[in-house]
Design an enzyme around this catalytic site. Sequence first.
Site, PDB file in Angstrom:
ATOM      1  CG  ASP A 172       3.619  -1.486  -5.024  1.00  0.00           C
ATOM      2  OD1 ASP A 172       4.820  -1.729  -5.287  1.00  0.00           O
ATOM      3  OD2 ASP A 172       3.006  -2.034  -4.084  1.00  0.00           O
TER       4      ASP A 172
ATOM      5  CG  ASP B 291       9.276  -5.390  -3.587  1.00  0.00           C
ATOM      6  OD1 ASP B 291       8.541  -5.050  -4.551  1.00  0.00           O
ATOM      7  OD2 ASP B 291       8.879  -5.381  -2.410  1.00  0.00           O
TER       8      ASP B 291
ATOM      9  CB  CYS C 186     -18.932   8.395  14.015  1.00  0.00           C
ATOM     10  SG  CYS C 186     -17.659   9.409  13.224  1.00  0.00           S
TER      11      CYS C 186
ATOM     12  CB  CYS D  83     -21.276  10.343  11.011  1.00  0.00           C
ATOM     13  SG  CYS D  83     -20.187   9.080  10.322  1.00  0.00           S
TER      14      CYS D  83
HETATM   15  N1  GUN Z   1       2.508  -3.669  -0.987  1.00  0.00           N
HETATM   16  C1  GUN Z   1       2.366  -4.256   0.216  1.00  0.00           C
HETATM   17  N2  GUN Z   1       3.512  -4.867   0.581  1.00  0.00           N
HETATM   18  C2  GUN Z   1       4.389  -4.672  -0.398  1.00  0.00           C
HETATM   19  C3  GUN Z   1       5.754  -5.076  -0.593  1.00  0.00           C
HETATM   20  O1  GUN Z   1       6.378  -5.729   0.237  1.00  0.00           O
HETATM   21  N3  GUN Z   1       6.348  -4.657  -1.745  1.00  0.00           N
HETATM   22  C4  GUN Z   1       5.681  -3.906  -2.679  1.00  0.00           C
HETATM   23  N4  GUN Z   1       6.316  -3.548  -3.786  1.00  0.00           N
HETATM   24  N5  GUN Z   1       4.401  -3.542  -2.522  1.00  0.00           N
HETATM   25  C5  GUN Z   1       3.770  -3.925  -1.389  1.00  0.00           C
HETATM   26 ZN    ZN Z   2     -18.052   9.422  10.908  1.00  0.00          ZN
END
Ligand code: GUN
Ligand code: ZN
Length: 651
Positions: A92, A127, A275, A280
């Site tokens: 990202d 973005d 769980c 667990c």
């Molecule tokens: N991670 C969470 N939301 C977004 C987003 O709108 N754009 C990008 N690039 N990463 C994100």
């Molecule tokens: Zn668990």
Amino acid sequence: MGEFELLERDGLARLGRFATPHGTIQTPALLPVVHPDPARQPIPPREIRRRFGLGAVITSAYITFRTPTLRPIAEEKGIHGLLDFDGPVMTDSGAFQQHAYGHVEVGPEEIDAFQRRIGTDIATVLDVFVEPDASEEEARRGVEATIERARAARPLHRGLLAVPVQGGRYPDLRRRSAAEASPLGDVLAVGGVVPLMERYRFAELARAILAARPALAPERAVHLFGTGHPMTFAFAALFGVDLFDSSAYLKFARRGDLMFPHGTVAIGDLRERTCRCALCEAMPLTEVAHLPPVERERRIAEHNLLMSAAEVSEVRQAIRDGSLWELVERRAANHPALLAGLRATIRGTRVFLPTEPESRRSFRVVSATSGLRPSVIRFLAHKDGWQEGRGPFRAHPRIPLVPAALRTTPTRTRDGAEIWWQVLTSFGPVPLELTELYPVGCAVGFEEFEGEETPPTRPDLGDLEVEPDRDWSDAWTVRHRDALLEWLYGREAAGELAARGLSGERSRRTGRLRALTLDARKAFTIGNDGVPRPTWHGAQVLHRILRYPARRIIVQPEAEEFVAEGRSLFSRFVAGGDSSLVPGASALLVDADDDLLAVGRLLLAPPEMGRMPRGVAVRVTAHARAPEGPEDAEAPAGPEEGTGLPPNLQP
Ligand code: GUN
Ligand code: ZN
């Protein structure tokens, strides 16, 4: 590479394959967010793959770039070297940090070049994060800047590129953002929704995705940024989201919160061993609560990741079974905010209709919203059209204790007047002729389990002409046949088919119509969904009656031979066809001169065909080169036969 291949589907939801340089991602897939600094990542990516079966991860190129100790390692050894992971890695770009801190300390070209340098499998364009409460002007600027950056980045990338879709709460901007991202991105990543998820604003989330969805190219993989909590995975998949990332398993662990598909539980509140997952079993959560903080956090993160992985599997299985709407309804019952999301989704039914399958294996009523699924909405609309010019309708008596009388369905009164029956089903009154069709015929509603408050009495059949015969009458079979043919092919074509003398064959055991025969050969077989499906013989007859291009998919010359020999028709060899067909429907496969090659069932919706570069568009069920081939032996698969009576008439 970078081409999404659809393998199975349930409406918009897809089971597919997405190839990257470090391996193929089986979708829908959860990409856990991992910290680029191994010292700050409690569960290493290799372990995520080995122990949790999640084979791809996402990490932050931005943090890697901005951290002096990490950047040189990434530049030297690549992002896979830094993470010590050889599976698919998506990175990202920093827009999330813009959301969290109000600004980013990197330019779009800079972070773009960095992602290329470190050998990421899927790079993300930087973005502009549009907040859900942004003004329309702000949102528009965010969308335009994002698109501009994507246009600049695209020619520089030989590898895979994710292009974010922004637009805030403005449907037109979401649509435009999706449309402009579609030709640029290998992955279309719906963004700007984390604040909606965090505040449980699922109705707004649904509206944002609904607005973008029709403009997202079907041949691209769709990512939803920050999907996070497993209780939302089924929802995301319902809209055709193929990839979701989650940092929630870590964030929740940090504050001692356990994630389950049904919601969140604070570990401090747990007094019982609720769980029994493998983790667990080894150490109950009630003991985990008392571990030292670092160990406790890692252990909760593992639990959260395991729950997330299990929910992804649940979603995948539901897509295979055609039961994703049911899973979504079950999940929606876990929180009113999710129910609000489901209701907003239902208001967007038209987004689902083009890919809504002709039928599914079953229809289980789960909640009050079940009767509003797209399959029901479409059925009821079609039914209204079918009923036009027919009637008046009488309510069909619910007579569970008079099987002999009911199995002969009266079509006339004693003085010869035609009778039109309506049965009260879970979906409202439905003409008796249509009650074996999906979704009515295979619906399991609560009504049939309610029992009778007072013992039923034999109804007074009054003016009705009824033969007390266990078999359904010929008159009724003719009515039923004509009704189904008209339902599928329209009044005119149904009339022509009937005129050729198609006769109905019923199951001796259940009374259900099972086949239509012509000249002593099966022309249509009818499975559990009640839909007549042409055999090769039937396809030839249909082909003569239905005018081009009705019910046809046109095959490109290169593939004619293959299709005529019974091989599946691949998407890239489709030249066109009847755009009213939907997945699961039977179609005539013809060449450019309208010569019949085969008959098959659609996997893709016509607008998707030709666009998807890979994979099957139509599965052939019978074909030209083997006129007496397998089609006559093959009855459409389905679960075992029911009693043959409509749901409300079940004994
Ligand atoms: N991670 C969470 N939301 C977004 C987003 O709108 N754009 C990008 N690039 N990463 C994100
Ligand atoms: Zn668990």
